[in-house]
Design a protein around this motif. Structure first.
Motif, PDB file in Angstrom:
ATOM      1  N   GLU A   1       3.392   5.763  -2.938  1.00 29.96           N
ATOM      2  CA  GLU A   1       4.601   6.413  -3.446  1.00 29.96           C
ATOM      3  C   GLU A   1       4.610   6.423  -4.970  1.00 29.96           C
ATOM      4  O   GLU A   1       5.024   7.418  -5.598  1.00 29.96           O
ATOM      5  CB  GLU A   1       5.842   5.691  -2.912  1.00 29.96           C
ATOM      6  N   LEU A   2       4.186   5.316  -5.564  1.00 29.01           N
ATOM      7  CA  LEU A   2       4.135   5.239  -7.019  1.00 29.01           C
ATOM      8  C   LEU A   2       3.153   6.250  -7.594  1.00 29.01           C
ATOM      9  O   LEU A   2       3.451   6.936  -8.589  1.00 29.01           O
ATOM     10  CB  LEU A   2       3.730   3.823  -7.440  1.00 29.01           C
ATOM     11  N   GLN A   3       1.988   6.385  -6.938  1.00 30.34           N
ATOM     12  CA  GLN A   3       1.007   7.369  -7.396  1.00 30.34           C
ATOM     13  C   GLN A   3       1.561   8.782  -7.279  1.00 30.34           C
ATOM     14  O   GLN A   3       1.339   9.626  -8.163  1.00 30.34           O
ATOM     15  CB  GLN A   3      -0.279   7.225  -6.575  1.00 30.34           C
ATOM     16  N   GLN A   4       2.294   9.047  -6.189  1.00 31.62           N
ATOM     17  CA  GLN A   4       2.888  10.371  -6.009  1.00 31.62           C
ATOM     18  C   GLN A   4       3.925  10.643  -7.091  1.00 31.62           C
ATOM     19  O   GLN A   4       3.990  11.746  -7.660  1.00 31.62           O
ATOM     20  CB  GLN A   4       3.529  10.463  -4.621  1.00 31.62           C
ATOM     21  N   LEU A   5       4.760   9.612  -7.368  1.00 32.04           N
ATOM     22  CA  LEU A   5       5.764   9.765  -8.427  1.00 32.04           C
ATOM     23  C   LEU A   5       5.114   9.997  -9.792  1.00 32.04           C
ATOM     24  O   LEU A   5       5.580  10.833 -10.589  1.00 32.04           O
ATOM     25  CB  LEU A   5       6.655   8.519  -8.483  1.00 32.04           C
ATOM     26  N   GLU A   6       4.016   9.281 -10.065  1.00 30.43           N
ATOM     27  CA  GLU A   6       3.314   9.460 -11.331  1.00 30.43           C
ATOM     28  C   GLU A   6       2.714  10.862 -11.423  1.00 30.43           C
ATOM     29  O   GLU A   6       2.741  11.491 -12.499  1.00 30.43           O
ATOM     30  CB  GLU A   6       2.224   8.399 -11.474  1.00 30.43           C
ATOM     31  N   ALA A   7       2.201  11.354 -10.297  1.00 30.31           N
ATOM     32  CA  ALA A   7       1.650  12.719 -10.284  1.00 30.31           C
ATOM     33  C   ALA A   7       2.753  13.737 -10.515  1.00 30.31           C
ATOM     34  O   ALA A   7       2.563  14.723 -11.260  1.00 30.31           O
ATOM     35  CB  ALA A   7       0.952  12.990  -8.952  1.00 30.31           C
ATOM     36  N   ASP A   8       3.918  13.531  -9.893  1.00 25.32           N
ATOM     37  CA  ASP A   8       5.055  14.435 -10.086  1.00 25.32           C
ATOM     38  C   ASP A   8       5.509  14.434 -11.545  1.00 25.32           C
ATOM     39  O   ASP A   8       5.804  15.497 -12.126  1.00 25.32           O
ATOM     40  CB  ASP A   8       6.215  14.032  -9.181  1.00 25.32           C
ATOM     41  N   ILE A   9       5.566  13.232 -12.124  1.00 26.08           N
ATOM     42  CA  ILE A   9       5.979  13.127 -13.527  1.00 26.08           C
ATOM     43  C   ILE A   9       5.001  13.869 -14.425  1.00 26.08           C
ATOM     44  O   ILE A   9       5.403  14.615 -15.337  1.00 26.08           O
ATOM     45  CB  ILE A   9       6.082  11.644 -13.941  1.00 26.08           C
ATOM     46  N   SER A  10       3.703  13.672 -14.179  1.00 29.04           N
ATOM     47  CA  SER A  10       2.689  14.341 -14.991  1.00 29.04           C
ATOM     48  C   SER A  10       2.797  15.860 -14.871  1.00 29.04           C
ATOM     49  O   SER A  10       2.714  16.582 -15.877  1.00 29.04           O
ATOM     50  CB  SER A  10       1.303  13.865 -14.551  1.00 29.04           C
TER      51      SER A  10
ATOM     52  N   THR B   1       0.837  -1.212   0.000  1.00 30.67           N
ATOM     53  CA  THR B   1       0.000   0.000   0.000  1.00 30.67           C
ATOM     54  C   THR B   1       0.866   1.255   0.000  1.00 30.67           C
ATOM     55  O   THR B   1       0.591   2.224  -0.727  1.00 30.67           O
ATOM     56  CB  THR B   1      -0.922  -0.003   1.229  1.00 30.67           C
ATOM     57  N   GLN B   2       1.925   1.243   0.825  1.00 32.40           N
ATOM     58  CA  GLN B   2       2.834   2.381   0.869  1.00 32.40           C
ATOM     59  C   GLN B   2       3.527   2.593  -0.480  1.00 32.40           C
ATOM     60  O   GLN B   2       3.648   3.728  -0.965  1.00 32.40           O
ATOM     61  CB  GLN B   2       3.879   2.173   1.962  1.00 32.40           C
TER      62      GLN B   2
END
Length: 228
Positions: A169-178, A164-165
């Motif tokens: 983190e992956l979702q946050q990284l994807e948001a940062d990339i976007s 889950t963590q």
């Protein structure tokens, strides 16, 4: 475990010697005896044949009975004698009793029955101890199983939390990339006014240079032409 079970049979009196029989026991005639059907015995025999576990435990019981065989001729010798014939009838029992009387004149049916109760009580006693041992083993196995389940469940929960963590983190990284891709696409646009101003000044600088040099050259050429 069966070895431990065998030790549960205790002989009533190990030190008392068993008297020798007065004469060799005669064999029982089986040809003229009338068979008496014993469903419990036949059912057990069938199960022993088909179930090796039952056969193994039954052998322990039989060996245990042999180890606590009381001195003298008693029910156990009578039991062994009749059992050698199998499913026996009245004639077999009568002849077995007559043979027993030749070995022990004081023997009575009541004595045999009393002895039988002793052996049956020992079987029940050992059976109960078997049950207690088995239940204790099952309880220990249940406790071990529960402990393993608890441990593995905790490890699964921990791993699930980590997943889950990592997903967060992956979702946050994807948001940062976007977000950064969006900024990247607007860099040219955001810098265009400054670049345009610099380019205009560079062009103006070139034009001013050309104009200044042209003016200077004009004066220079006039000097060359008109002043000798």
């Amino acid at each position: 475990m069966l070895k431990n079970w065998k030790s549960l049979f205790l002989k009533p009196d190990e030190n008392e010697a068993k008297p020798e029989p007065a004469s060799e026991a005669p064999s029982f005639p089986v040809g003229n005896s009338t068979p008496a059907f014993n469903p419990a015995s036949e059912a057990l025999t069938a199960k022993v044949i088909t179930d090796p576990v039952v056969s193994e435990v039954l052998e322990v019981y039989e060996s245990g009975l042999d180890s606590i065989n009381m001195p003298g001729y008693d029910f156990y010798e009578f039991y062994k004698a009749v059992s050698t014939i199998g499913v026996a009838g009245e004639q077999t029992y009568q002849m077995a009793f007559q043979m027993a009387k030749t070995l022990d004149k004081t023997l009575t049916p009541q004595k045999l029955l009393l002895d039988a109760e002793f052996y049956i009580s020992k079987i029940n006693e050992v059976h109960n101890q078997y049950v207690n041992q088995g239940q204790q083993k099952l309880s220990a196995l249940e406790e071990q199983k529960s402990s393993e389940k608890t441990k593995l469940t905790a490890e699964v929960d921990k791993a699930s939390m980590r997943i889950t963590q990592l997903r967060a983190e992956l979702q946050q990284l994807e948001a940062d990339i976007s977000h950064k891709k969006t900024l990247l696409s607007k860099i040219d646009e955001s810098h265009y006014p400054k670049e345009k101003a610099v380019r205009e000044k560079l062009n103006a600088n070139d034009l001013a240079r050309k104009t200044s040099i042209d003016r200077l050259n004009t004066i220079k050429e006039g000097i060359q032409r008109f002043i000798k």
